[in-house]
Motif scaffolding. Structure first.
Motif, PDB file in Angstrom:
ATOM      1  N   PRO A   1     -21.779 -14.940 -32.401  1.00  0.00           N
ATOM      2  CA  PRO A   1     -22.896 -15.729 -31.859  1.00  0.00           C
ATOM      3  C   PRO A   1     -22.933 -16.319 -30.570  1.00  0.00           C
ATOM      4  N   SER A   2     -24.171 -17.077 -30.266  1.00  0.00           N
ATOM      5  CA  SER A   2     -24.202 -17.857 -28.974  1.00  0.00           C
ATOM      6  C   SER A   2     -23.635 -19.195 -29.757  1.00  0.00           C
ATOM      7  N   ALA A   3     -23.304 -20.181 -28.491  1.00  0.00           N
ATOM      8  CA  ALA A   3     -22.452 -21.477 -28.690  1.00  0.00           C
ATOM      9  C   ALA A   3     -23.706 -22.302 -29.760  1.00  0.00           C
ATOM     10  N   ALA A   4     -24.991 -22.158 -29.399  1.00  0.00           N
ATOM     11  CA  ALA A   4     -26.017 -23.033 -30.199  1.00  0.00           C
ATOM     12  C   ALA A   4     -26.089 -22.350 -31.529  1.00  0.00           C
ATOM     13  N   THR A   5     -26.095 -21.187 -31.876  1.00  0.00           N
ATOM     14  CA  THR A   5     -25.985 -20.890 -33.321  1.00  0.00           C
ATOM     15  C   THR A   5     -24.733 -21.100 -33.886  1.00  0.00           C
ATOM     16  N   PHE A   6     -23.501 -21.083 -33.523  1.00  0.00           N
ATOM     17  CA  PHE A   6     -22.241 -21.440 -33.970  1.00  0.00           C
ATOM     18  C   PHE A   6     -22.471 -23.048 -34.362  1.00  0.00           C
ATOM     19  N   ALA A   7     -22.642 -23.821 -33.382  1.00  0.00           N
ATOM     20  CA  ALA A   7     -22.742 -25.150 -33.554  1.00  0.00           C
ATOM     21  C   ALA A   7     -23.763 -25.670 -34.777  1.00  0.00           C
TER      22      ALA A   7
ATOM     23  N   ASP B   1     -12.296 -31.303 -38.362  1.00  0.00           N
ATOM     24  CA  ASP B   1     -11.642 -31.078 -39.475  1.00  0.00           C
ATOM     25  C   ASP B   1     -10.695 -29.742 -39.237  1.00  0.00           C
ATOM     26  N   ASN B   2      -9.736 -29.853 -40.399  1.00  0.00           N
ATOM     27  CA  ASN B   2      -8.963 -28.746 -40.529  1.00  0.00           C
ATOM     28  C   ASN B   2      -9.351 -27.627 -41.603  1.00  0.00           C
ATOM     29  N   VAL B   3     -10.019 -26.829 -40.850  1.00  0.00           N
ATOM     30  CA  VAL B   3     -10.596 -25.573 -41.774  1.00  0.00           C
ATOM     31  C   VAL B   3      -9.427 -24.652 -42.267  1.00  0.00           C
ATOM     32  N   VAL B   4      -9.546 -24.314 -43.490  1.00  0.00           N
ATOM     33  CA  VAL B   4      -8.760 -23.284 -44.141  1.00  0.00           C
ATOM     34  C   VAL B   4      -9.647 -22.159 -44.600  1.00  0.00           C
TER      35      VAL B   4
ATOM     36  N   LEU C   1     -13.979 -19.273 -35.135  1.00  0.00           N
ATOM     37  CA  LEU C   1     -13.598 -20.574 -34.821  1.00  0.00           C
ATOM     38  C   LEU C   1     -12.877 -20.998 -33.808  1.00  0.00           C
ATOM     39  N   ARG C   2     -11.880 -20.267 -33.565  1.00  0.00           N
ATOM     40  CA  ARG C   2     -10.910 -20.499 -32.583  1.00  0.00           C
ATOM     41  C   ARG C   2     -11.216 -19.940 -31.053  1.00  0.00           C
ATOM     42  N   ALA C   3     -12.175 -19.028 -31.215  1.00  0.00           N
ATOM     43  CA  ALA C   3     -12.813 -18.585 -29.868  1.00  0.00           C
ATOM     44  C   ALA C   3     -13.649 -19.461 -29.360  1.00  0.00           C
TER      45      ALA C   3
END
Length: 346
Positions: free
Chosen positions: A118-124, A136-139, A158-160
């Motif tokens: 996704p775009s950065a805006a969509t991800f955020a 946060d630590n996401v599992v 998420l890491r990208a």
């Protein structure tokens, strides 16, 4: 399901941040701001470890410490014989307090190829709606039916986008088998957050144009020696079995190495094999840990399974690892027959 409707949000409470420290994956993290401590010591998290961490990290409005958030990433192929969907499986059973990440919705929906980044805006926007904070630590975890399949792709996404506290549960199938808590029903409402719009790490992604040049130079004297690992089945890689998407030619890119996902998982538990065994498998296929590695698959989902296995095995840490987002679906549609870049073998 659109990213904005991934969940219902309740009223928002402001949150103060006592610590902005973001340790690297694999390093213990100790937070003392709320007089309690928890650690996640590895990229792959065992069910017992996650269960203990969640008990120590019980939800509290008074806590300012980064939280541990279970994130269900269940996803099934469009041609799934049982017509399952990730969210339907989530409703049948999930880790308490888990949120659901829709791999198809949190994507570049304008692309002709499925679930592209996704775009950065969509991800955020999706992270805000999921109630996830930047620290946060996401599992991330998969369905019990598949064990390990799409969770590594969501973790890689998420890491990208620079979210450092990311882990993969190894795995939810074992979580259920070992009797840890499971809830049924819709995702519970969560408070929306103010997740900032991040920059994408372009160094984790390969475009079609660059992939084409790498394939053209494969095995030529003087090439940079990039290794391409393909997660599809051996039959599809050889070109003797059809692709699941009608009209798409099977086969493989010049110089690519077949690394089918099932070879990286325990056949019974569907967990990742131990690091030592993973190293043996990669070595047996001639993968050099000191050379750059690109992971590919059908649509960019199980390529991330290879990438996660490489992380566990300690491969490609110095030389660099990337993922071909469009993978075979894009490749087989965009290369020309005259390019001779789709190879078949017995």
């Amino acid at each position: 399901m659109a990213a904005s409707s991934l969940l219902r949000t309740s009223f928002h409470h402001p949150r103060s941040f006592v610590s902005q420290a973001r340790p690297l994956i694999g390093k213990p993290r100790v937070i003392m701001a709320s007089k309690r401590a928890y650690t996640l010591d590895s990229f792959l998290v065992k069910p017992a470890e996650l269960n203990e961490a969640l008990k120590q990290n019980a939800p509290s409005r008074l806590s300012t410490a980064p939280r541990i958030v279970p994130l269900c990433a269940s996803w099934f192929l469009p041609n799934d014989p049982e017509k399952r969907t990730g969210y339907e499986v989530f409703k049948k059973g999930h880790i308490p307090s888990a949120r659901f990440f829709d791999l198809d919705a949190v994507a570049d929906t304008s692309s002709p190829y499925p679930h592209m980044l996704p775009s950065a805006a969509t991800f955020a926007s999706a992270m805000r709606a999921l109630g996830i904070h930047r620290d946060d630590n996401v599992v991330v975890y998969d369905s019990a039916e598949l064990g390990i399949f799409s969770a590594p792709r969501v973790a890689w996404t998420l890491r990208a986008f620079g979210h450092s506290g990311v882990h993969i549960l190894n795995n939810y199938k074992q979580w259920v088998a070992e009797g840890y808590p499971v809830e049924e029903g819709e995702q519970a409402p969560v408070e929306a957050t103010n997740y900032p719009e991040p920059d994408i790490d372009a160094g984790k992604v390969v475009t079609f144009e660059e992939m084409r040049e790498i394939a053209r130079d494969a095995n030529k004297e003087g090439s940079e020696g990039v290794q391409v690992l393909d997660a599809r089945s051996l039959g599809r890689w050889k070109g003797v079995d059809p692709e699941p998407r009608p009209g798409l030619s099977s086969g493989h890119m010049p110089g690519s190495i077949s690394v089918p996902v099932p070879e990286l998982l325990d056949p019974e538990t569907k967990t990742f094999l131990p690091a030592e065994k993973l190293r043996e498998i990669f070595a047996s296929k001639g993968v050099d840990p000191q050379r750059p590695i690109i992971s590919s698959c059908g649509t960019g989902v199980t390529a991330a399974v290879i990438d996660a296995a490489l992380t566990e095995a300690g491969y490609g840490l110095a030389a660099g690892r990337r993922l071909y987002d469009g993978s075979w679906t894009e490749w087989a549609q965009r290369v020309k027959p005259s390019d001779n870049l789709i190879l078949k073998s017995e």
